[in-house]
Write a protein that holds these residues in place. Structure first.
Motif, mmCIF file in Angstrom:
data_model
loop_
_atom_site.group_PDB
_atom_site.id
_atom_site.type_symbol
_atom_site.label_atom_id
_atom_site.label_comp_id
_atom_site.label_asym_id
_atom_site.label_seq_id
_atom_site.Cartn_x
_atom_site.Cartn_y
_atom_site.Cartn_z
ATOM 1 N N LYS A 320 -41.077 -19.130 -10.694
ATOM 2 C CA LYS A 320 -40.175 -18.991 -11.832
ATOM 3 C C LYS A 320 -40.638 -17.877 -12.760
ATOM 4 O O LYS A 320 -39.839 -17.039 -13.185
ATOM 5 N N LEU A 321 -41.937 -17.871 -13.067
ATOM 6 C CA LEU A 321 -42.453 -16.846 -13.980
ATOM 7 C C LEU A 321 -42.182 -15.448 -13.432
ATOM 8 O O LEU A 321 -41.718 -14.560 -14.144
ATOM 9 N N LEU A 322 -42.438 -15.253 -12.136
ATOM 10 C CA LEU A 322 -42.246 -13.933 -11.539
ATOM 11 C C LEU A 322 -40.767 -13.573 -11.422
ATOM 12 O O LEU A 322 -40.381 -12.421 -11.576
ATOM 13 N N ALA A 323 -39.929 -14.575 -11.175
ATOM 14 C CA ALA A 323 -38.508 -14.285 -10.978
ATOM 15 C C ALA A 323 -37.771 -14.105 -12.299
ATOM 16 O O ALA A 323 -36.854 -13.306 -12.408
ATOM 17 N N TRP A 324 -38.182 -14.837 -13.311
ATOM 18 C CA TRP A 324 -37.468 -14.773 -14.581
ATOM 19 C C TRP A 324 -37.902 -13.579 -15.407
ATOM 20 O O TRP A 324 -37.197 -13.153 -16.307
ATOM 21 N N ARG A 325 -39.136 -13.087 -15.133
ATOM 22 C CA ARG A 325 -39.543 -11.857 -15.814
ATOM 23 C C ARG A 325 -39.458 -10.730 -14.810
ATOM 24 O O ARG A 325 -40.402 -10.460 -14.069
ATOM 25 N N THR A 326 -38.296 -10.105 -14.802
ATOM 26 C CA THR A 326 -37.982 -9.139 -13.753
ATOM 27 C C THR A 326 -39.091 -8.123 -13.528
ATOM 28 O O THR A 326 -39.476 -7.851 -12.391
ATOM 29 N N GLU A 327 -39.645 -7.568 -14.611
ATOM 30 C CA GLU A 327 -40.620 -6.481 -14.435
ATOM 31 C C GLU A 327 -41.902 -7.017 -13.798
ATOM 32 O O GLU A 327 -42.551 -6.326 -13.019
ATOM 33 N N LEU A 328 -42.223 -8.279 -14.077
ATOM 34 C CA LEU A 328 -43.396 -8.893 -13.464
ATOM 35 C C LEU A 328 -43.149 -9.114 -11.975
ATOM 36 O O LEU A 328 -44.015 -8.849 -11.136
ATOM 37 N N GLY A 329 -41.947 -9.601 -11.661
ATOM 38 C CA GLY A 329 -41.575 -9.815 -10.261
ATOM 39 C C GLY A 329 -41.559 -8.511 -9.483
ATOM 40 O O GLY A 329 -42.007 -8.449 -8.335
ATOM 41 N N ASP A 330 -41.052 -7.448 -10.124
ATOM 42 C CA ASP A 330 -40.999 -6.144 -9.457
ATOM 43 C C ASP A 330 -42.410 -5.641 -9.164
ATOM 44 O O ASP A 330 -42.689 -5.109 -8.091
ATOM 45 N N TYR A 331 -43.289 -5.830 -10.140
ATOM 46 C CA TYR A 331 -44.680 -5.391 -9.976
ATOM 47 C C TYR A 331 -45.328 -6.163 -8.814
ATOM 48 O O TYR A 331 -45.969 -5.575 -7.945
ATOM 49 N N PHE A 332 -45.128 -7.466 -8.835
ATOM 50 C CA PHE A 332 -45.686 -8.320 -7.779
ATOM 51 C C PHE A 332 -45.180 -7.882 -6.408
ATOM 52 O O PHE A 332 -45.960 -7.753 -5.457
ATOM 53 N N GLU A 333 -43.886 -7.618 -6.306
ATOM 54 C CA GLU A 333 -43.334 -7.231 -5.009
ATOM 55 C C GLU A 333 -43.828 -5.859 -4.578
ATOM 56 O O GLU A 333 -44.024 -5.606 -3.382
ATOM 57 N N ALA A 334 -44.056 -4.977 -5.554
ATOM 58 C CA ALA A 334 -44.605 -3.657 -5.226
ATOM 59 C C ALA A 334 -46.017 -3.822 -4.671
ATOM 60 O O ALA A 334 -46.385 -3.204 -3.669
ATOM 61 N N ALA A 335 -46.802 -4.687 -5.324
ATOM 62 C CA ALA A 335 -48.175 -4.921 -4.868
ATOM 63 C C ALA A 335 -48.181 -5.557 -3.480
ATOM 64 O O ALA A 335 -48.992 -5.208 -2.621
#
Ligand code: ADP
Ligand code: ZN
Ligand code: MG
Length: 479
Positions: A320-335
């Motif tokens: 939820k945290l990663l999906a609801w904070r788009t920029e965090l989710g994007d960073y995670f997926e980039a990593a």
């Protein structure tokens, strides 16, 4: 004695989302926030005689995107209506809204059914000033800033499906992140681009029929909404338990005093005398408009959360945290894409250690820690090349000055200790240095082992594996 009646809470929300279009709903004035008063006006939004409204196509496009995000039926024909009321913030004497035939109907978000979503124009802003603030000398006065007047709004109305203050807050947070994700609004409660009215009633558990509702108006933060709802539920329960009825009325919640005051009762309720706006033709949604709205839809936070949980195996909170904070989710997926780190530890490092170091609202993309560096760091930890403690030291360094985790491990001499041969003498020294602790552990009390582990970590600069230290302590004490 008969058991006390249990009550359950029923809440329906009406949410106004200010659309971030370039221009107003029915004229070509730009949208503004915080500008010099009455500098964003024209004959249409000032309601000068003869001025005619023109529907903003971008607002319709955003309305369709909202409908898609909420799983609504998009009506191919919708009607704008005049909603009559008399107040200085409405220079025409009516607001152009949608009544019987909204742009979107039905839908669902986060388990809450959506009744409808329609477009309308925002009112101007009335500023009440005490004596002296206005132009009328010595007396209290109200002045009107028409900059906000005519700003496009999408009003979203839920079914009465919400059963607690917490659920209302959670729904609003999901709505906010969803609106932000599709880019139709700033959804900022403090600035008023997201506003919420809560309709609240209670009823005895098991009763089908809804109780009499009250409406909490204009709460401007998530915390106030939750506190306001709690206060109102408590007030209603107090009334019913005392044998008094709940009266249908509109209430204002003062977060400073926790007090609820009546703004108007049912008898004073407006009769808006809706009728179709004769200056506008019905809105017809063409297949091309639908296609354009569909093409503009990104992956929504709820879907991304489900994907993170189902496909990557992240726990619900992390997903939820990663999906609801788009920029965090994007960073995670980039990593995730750049390195070969496992998703679960990478997600945990992102949401815990990295967020802690950067601050809750900081976009890690702008930090010194490149996604590939975090992925590399997590891989070093999971492959036990470094301990988790050493990993945190590496991350401190990455946050401070960037760089490559493997190089930092090298220069800082942070590689995990080879194994028992290297670690055993350090453990032995720690036990020797704290004989009373060693004695307690030998006697079967494992609690003080932290002191030994701490000493070993200090000596090895966090390079020792805690589990291995524990094992060696037991071994050396003959346990
Ligand atoms: P009104 O006619 O007062 O505008 P509506 O039926 O249009 O009332 O509903 C407005 C909002 O109030 C909706 O979000 C709806 O879900 C909610 N609502 C309606 N009745 C109740 C009730 N008894 N308790 C709580 N919420 C309600
Ligand atoms: Zn204008
Ligand atoms: Mg209604």
């Amino acid at each position: 004695m008969t058991p006390a009646v249990e009550y359950e809470t029923v809440i329906g929300l009406e949410i106004h989302v200010q659309l971030a279009t370039r221009t107003k709903m029915f004229c070509s004035c730009g949208l503004g926030f915080g500008e010099e008063p009455n500098t964003r006006t024209c004959p249409v939004c000032l309601a000068l005689p003869g001025a005619l409204p023109v529907i903003n196509a971008e607002a319709i496009h955003f309305g369709l995107m909202i409908g898609l995000a909420l799983g609504c039926k998009l009506n191919d024909r919708s009607i704008f209506d005049r909603k009559q009321y008399f107040y200085p913030d409405s220079p025409k004497g009516y607001q152009i809204s949608q009544n019987e035939d909204p742009l979107c109907s039905g839908g669902e978000l986060g388990g809450v059914r959506i009744h409808r979503a329609h477009l309308e124009e925002d009112a101007a802003k009335t500023i009440h000033s005490g004596g002296g603030g206005g132009r009328i000398q010595g007396s209290a006065a109200s002045v009107v800033d028409f900059n906000r007047g005519g700003t496009p709004l999408c009003e979203i109305v839920t079914e009465p499906d919400i059963t607690s203050a917490e659920q209302a807050g959670e729904f609003l947070r999901l709505l906010r992140t969803t609106m932000r994700r599709i880019g139709v609004s700033d959804v900022n409660m403090e600035e008023g681009s997201l506003r919420c009215d809560a309709n609240i009633s209670i009823r005895p558990v098991g009763q089908q029929e809804l109780g009499v509702k009250t409406e909490l108006k204009n709460m401007n933060s998530f915390r106030f909404i939750e506190r306001g709802i709690r206060a109102e539920v408590a007030r209603q329960e107090g009334l019913l338990r005392a044998g008094e009825p709940v009266v249908q009325e509109t209430l204002h919640f003062d977060p400073r005093t926790e007090r609820l005051t009546s703004m108007r009762s049912k008898e004073e309720a407006h009769d808006y005398r809706y009728f179709p706006e004769p200056d506008l033709t019905p809105v017809t949604i063409t297949p091309e408009m639908l296609e354009r709205a569909r093409a503009a839809m990104p992956e929504l936070p709820a879907a991304r959360q489900a994907r993170f949980a189902d496909e990557l195996g992240l726990n619900p909170d992390t997903a939820k945290l990663l999906a609801w904070r788009t920029e965090l989710g994007d960073y995670f997926e980039a990593a995730l894409a750049e390195g070969d780190a496992d998703a679960v530890p990478l997600a945990n490092w992102t949401t815990n250690e990295l967020v802690q170091r950067l601050g809750a609202d900081v976009d890690p993309a702008g930090s010194n820690v490149r996604p590939a560096a975090l992925a590399g760091l997590v891989t070093l930890v999971t492959e036990k090349k470094i301990t988790a403690g050493a990993g945190k030291t590496v991350l401190d360094k990455l946050v401070a000055e960037g760089g490559d985790p493997t190089a930092i491990v090298e220069t800082e001499n942070l590689a995990a200790m080879g194994g028992a041969e290297e670690l055993a003498p350090v453990v032995a020294a720690a036990l020797e240095a704290q004989p009373d602790v060693a004695a307690r552990i030998r006697g079967g009390d494992m609690k003080p082992i932290g002191a030994i582990i701490g000493a070993v970590m200090k000596e090895t600069k966090g390079r020792a594996d805690g589990k291995e230290v524990t094992r060696l302590v037991r071994e050396q004490l003959g346990l």
